[in-house]
Design a protein around this motif. Sequence first.
Motif, PDB file in Angstrom:
ATOM      1  N   ARG A   1      56.824  46.375  39.679  1.00  0.00           N
ATOM      2  CA  ARG A   1      57.016  45.055  39.068  1.00  0.00           C
ATOM      3  C   ARG A   1      56.630  43.939  40.041  1.00  0.00           C
ATOM      4  NH1 ARG A   1      59.981  44.188  34.275  1.00  0.00           N
ATOM      5  NH2 ARG A   1      60.671  46.124  33.330  1.00  0.00           N
ATOM      6  N   GLU A   2      56.937  44.131  41.306  1.00  0.00           N
ATOM      7  CA  GLU A   2      56.564  43.146  42.324  1.00  0.00           C
ATOM      8  C   GLU A   2      55.044  43.023  42.412  1.00  0.00           C
ATOM      9  OE1 GLU A   2      56.708  43.074  47.173  1.00  0.00           O
ATOM     10  OE2 GLU A   2      58.484  43.817  46.130  1.00  0.00           O
ATOM     11  N   ILE A   3      54.361  44.161  42.427  1.00  0.00           N
ATOM     12  CA  ILE A   3      52.899  44.158  42.469  1.00  0.00           C
ATOM     13  C   ILE A   3      52.344  43.505  41.214  1.00  0.00           C
ATOM     14  CG2 ILE A   3      50.865  45.653  42.381  1.00  0.00           C
ATOM     15  CD1 ILE A   3      52.391  47.603  44.222  1.00  0.00           C
ATOM     16  N   PHE A   4      52.905  43.853  40.053  1.00  0.00           N
ATOM     17  CA  PHE A   4      52.428  43.277  38.799  1.00  0.00           C
ATOM     18  C   PHE A   4      52.609  41.760  38.792  1.00  0.00           C
ATOM     19  CE2 PHE A   4      53.020  41.780  34.464  1.00  0.00           C
ATOM     20  CZ  PHE A   4      51.830  42.178  33.908  1.00  0.00           C
ATOM     21  N   THR A   5      53.715  41.283  39.321  1.00  0.00           N
ATOM     22  CA  THR A   5      53.950  39.834  39.367  1.00  0.00           C
ATOM     23  C   THR A   5      52.879  39.153  40.211  1.00  0.00           C
ATOM     24  OG1 THR A   5      56.321  40.195  39.104  1.00  0.00           O
ATOM     25  CG2 THR A   5      55.642  38.048  39.943  1.00  0.00           C
ATOM     26  N   LYS A   6      52.508  39.757  41.325  1.00  0.00           N
ATOM     27  CA  LYS A   6      51.454  39.181  42.167  1.00  0.00           C
ATOM     28  C   LYS A   6      50.104  39.214  41.456  1.00  0.00           C
ATOM     29  CE  LYS A   6      53.539  39.943  46.672  1.00  0.00           C
ATOM     30  NZ  LYS A   6      53.378  40.510  48.001  1.00  0.00           N
ATOM     31  N   ILE A   7      49.827  40.303  40.751  1.00  0.00           N
ATOM     32  CA  ILE A   7      48.570  40.391  40.003  1.00  0.00           C
ATOM     33  C   ILE A   7      48.537  39.320  38.918  1.00  0.00           C
ATOM     34  CG2 ILE A   7      47.216  41.824  38.420  1.00  0.00           C
ATOM     35  CD1 ILE A   7      48.294  44.280  39.939  1.00  0.00           C
ATOM     36  N   ALA A   8      49.658  39.182  38.189  1.00  0.00           N
ATOM     37  CA  ALA A   8      49.716  38.198  37.101  1.00  0.00           C
ATOM     38  C   ALA A   8      49.584  36.781  37.646  1.00  0.00           C
ATOM     39  CB  ALA A   8      51.031  38.359  36.336  1.00  0.00           C
ATOM     40  N   ALA A   9      50.184  36.509  38.809  1.00  0.00           N
ATOM     41  CA  ALA A   9      50.069  35.167  39.406  1.00  0.00           C
ATOM     42  C   ALA A   9      48.616  34.878  39.774  1.00  0.00           C
ATOM     43  CB  ALA A   9      50.958  35.062  40.636  1.00  0.00           C
ATOM     44  N   ALA A  10      47.940  35.873  40.352  1.00  0.00           N
ATOM     45  CA  ALA A  10      46.535  35.681  40.724  1.00  0.00           C
ATOM     46  C   ALA A  10      45.671  35.491  39.482  1.00  0.00           C
ATOM     47  CB  ALA A  10      46.043  36.879  41.538  1.00  0.00           C
ATOM     48  N   GLU A  11      45.969  36.242  38.420  1.00  0.00           N
ATOM     49  CA  GLU A  11      45.177  36.117  37.199  1.00  0.00           C
ATOM     50  C   GLU A  11      45.381  34.752  36.555  1.00  0.00           C
ATOM     51  OE1 GLU A  11      44.929  38.264  32.875  1.00  0.00           O
ATOM     52  OE2 GLU A  11      45.020  39.531  34.652  1.00  0.00           O
ATOM     53  N   ASN A  12      46.627  34.316  36.472  1.00  0.00           N
ATOM     54  CA  ASN A  12      46.905  33.000  35.881  1.00  0.00           C
ATOM     55  C   ASN A  12      46.274  31.880  36.704  1.00  0.00           C
ATOM     56  OD1 ASN A  12      48.305  34.050  33.726  1.00  0.00           O
ATOM     57  ND2 ASN A  12      50.305  33.840  34.700  1.00  0.00           N
ATOM     58  N   ALA A  13      46.343  31.991  38.026  1.00  0.00           N
ATOM     59  CA  ALA A  13      45.737  30.971  38.888  1.00  0.00           C
ATOM     60  C   ALA A  13      44.222  30.931  38.693  1.00  0.00           C
ATOM     61  CB  ALA A  13      46.074  31.244  40.350  1.00  0.00           C
ATOM     62  N   GLU A  14      43.607  32.086  38.558  1.00  0.00           N
ATOM     63  CA  GLU A  14      42.154  32.131  38.361  1.00  0.00           C
ATOM     64  C   GLU A  14      41.774  31.564  36.995  1.00  0.00           C
ATOM     65  OE1 GLU A  14      38.243  32.371  38.652  1.00  0.00           O
ATOM     66  OE2 GLU A  14      39.680  32.473  40.281  1.00  0.00           O
ATOM     67  N   ARG A  15      42.576  31.860  35.967  1.00  0.00           N
ATOM     68  CA  ARG A  15      42.296  31.293  34.642  1.00  0.00           C
ATOM     69  C   ARG A  15      42.384  29.763  34.683  1.00  0.00           C
ATOM     70  NH1 ARG A  15      42.369  35.163  30.499  1.00  0.00           N
ATOM     71  NH2 ARG A  15      43.447  37.068  31.083  1.00  0.00           N
ATOM     72  N   GLN A  16      43.412  29.238  35.349  1.00  0.00           N
ATOM     73  CA  GLN A  16      43.583  27.789  35.444  1.00  0.00           C
ATOM     74  C   GLN A  16      42.440  27.150  36.233  1.00  0.00           C
ATOM     75  OE1 GLN A  16      45.759  26.034  33.710  1.00  0.00           O
ATOM     76  NE2 GLN A  16      46.371  28.008  32.850  1.00  0.00           N
ATOM     77  N   ARG A  17      42.021  27.807  37.308  1.00  0.00           N
ATOM     78  CA  ARG A  17      40.901  27.286  38.102  1.00  0.00           C
ATOM     79  C   ARG A  17      39.633  27.232  37.260  1.00  0.00           C
ATOM     80  NH1 ARG A  17      36.325  28.546  40.167  1.00  0.00           N
ATOM     81  NH2 ARG A  17      36.468  30.687  39.467  1.00  0.00           N
ATOM     82  N   ALA A  18      39.386  28.285  36.490  1.00  0.00           N
ATOM     83  CA  ALA A  18      38.175  28.335  35.659  1.00  0.00           C
ATOM     84  C   ALA A  18      38.195  27.233  34.601  1.00  0.00           C
ATOM     85  CB  ALA A  18      38.049  29.707  35.006  1.00  0.00           C
ATOM     86  N   ILE A  19      39.355  26.977  34.019  1.00  0.00           N
ATOM     87  CA  ILE A  19      39.462  25.919  33.005  1.00  0.00           C
ATOM     88  C   ILE A  19      39.312  24.547  33.666  1.00  0.00           C
ATOM     89  CG2 ILE A  19      41.059  24.794  31.411  1.00  0.00           C
ATOM     90  CD1 ILE A  19      42.123  27.655  30.785  1.00  0.00           C
ATOM     91  N   ARG A  20      39.972  24.354  34.803  1.00  0.00           N
ATOM     92  CA  ARG A  20      39.925  23.074  35.508  1.00  0.00           C
ATOM     93  C   ARG A  20      38.508  22.735  35.965  1.00  0.00           C
ATOM     94  NH1 ARG A  20      43.386  24.424  38.971  1.00  0.00           N
ATOM     95  NH2 ARG A  20      41.975  24.983  40.634  1.00  0.00           N
ATOM     96  N   GLU A  21      37.808  23.728  36.496  1.00  0.00           N
ATOM     97  CA  GLU A  21      36.459  23.489  37.014  1.00  0.00           C
ATOM     98  C   GLU A  21      35.384  23.666  35.945  1.00  0.00           C
ATOM     99  OE1 GLU A  21      35.877  25.877  40.494  1.00  0.00           O
ATOM    100  OE2 GLU A  21      37.616  25.001  41.507  1.00  0.00           O
ATOM    101  N   LYS A  22      35.801  23.988  34.731  1.00  0.00           N
ATOM    102  CA  LYS A  22      34.881  24.161  33.600  1.00  0.00           C
ATOM    103  C   LYS A  22      33.721  25.104  33.951  1.00  0.00           C
ATOM    104  CE  LYS A  22      36.065  19.926  31.347  1.00  0.00           C
ATOM    105  NZ  LYS A  22      35.658  18.893  30.467  1.00  0.00           N
ATOM    106  N   THR A  23      34.098  26.273  34.418  1.00  0.00           N
ATOM    107  CA  THR A  23      33.073  27.261  34.760  1.00  0.00           C
ATOM    108  C   THR A  23      32.408  27.768  33.495  1.00  0.00           C
ATOM    109  OG1 THR A  23      34.673  29.066  34.695  1.00  0.00           O
ATOM    110  CG2 THR A  23      34.322  28.018  36.820  1.00  0.00           C
ATOM    111  N   TRP A  24      31.192  28.142  33.608  1.00  0.00           N
ATOM    112  CA  TRP A  24      30.380  28.710  32.542  1.00  0.00           C
ATOM    113  C   TRP A  24      30.202  27.743  31.377  1.00  0.00           C
ATOM    114  CZ3 TRP A  24      27.439  32.702  33.516  1.00  0.00           C
ATOM    115  CH2 TRP A  24      27.796  33.517  34.581  1.00  0.00           C
ATOM    116  N   VAL A  25      30.103  26.444  31.668  1.00  0.00           N
ATOM    117  CA  VAL A  25      29.781  25.466  30.636  1.00  0.00           C
ATOM    118  C   VAL A  25      28.281  25.535  30.402  1.00  0.00           C
ATOM    119  CG1 VAL A  25      29.743  23.026  30.047  1.00  0.00           C
ATOM    120  CG2 VAL A  25      31.717  23.997  31.206  1.00  0.00           C
TER     121      VAL A  25
END
Length: 180
Positions: free
Chosen positions: A85-109
């Motif tokens: 669960r600890e590992i999964f929480t870290k994976i989920a945090a990294a995934e959510n952060a990457e999704r937010q970065r992609a939306i913020r920086e408008k990647t693949w526009v």
Amino acid sequence: MAVGNRLVQEWRKLRPYFSLLDFEEKPTTRVAWLVRGVVFAVAAWLLWGRLVSASRPLLSARPLPTIPTAEVEDYRFRLPERTRREIFTKIAAAENAERQRAIREKTWVLPGYPEGHQWSREDDRGHYERVALRNLAVEYRVSLTQMYLILDEGIRARWPGPDGNPLPGTSPALDPRTGW
């Protein structure tokens, strides 16, 4: 000039010996045959050594230990549930952060995709997820396979991420681009 003349003289002394290494011509003397035999023997010895050193890992490798699938109390994939669960929480945090970065920086526009091409963005996020999983695998001293099994278990069991929501188990549908 004296040095240049001396090099020319030395070359003239060595020139007959280099003719022994002319492999286009058939040797005519015993020395030439001996030199050719020694050269071939050394080449064969070096080639054999290279072949042995290159094939040693393939021939002496032990199979990797299997990851047990039988569950023993709260252990799965050789890890207790709290660690998974600890590992999964870290994976989920990294995934959510990457999704937010992609939306913020408008990647693949792209033309026709003002909010970004969703499938390409998700594919790009997968690369960053792979890097994060590799780093976490080193940190926890587990295999990359175990990391993906933990991610899969967390998604299927709908474990909450750091934001309290489970990770989505789906990917955006492929919408082929018409241009770059």
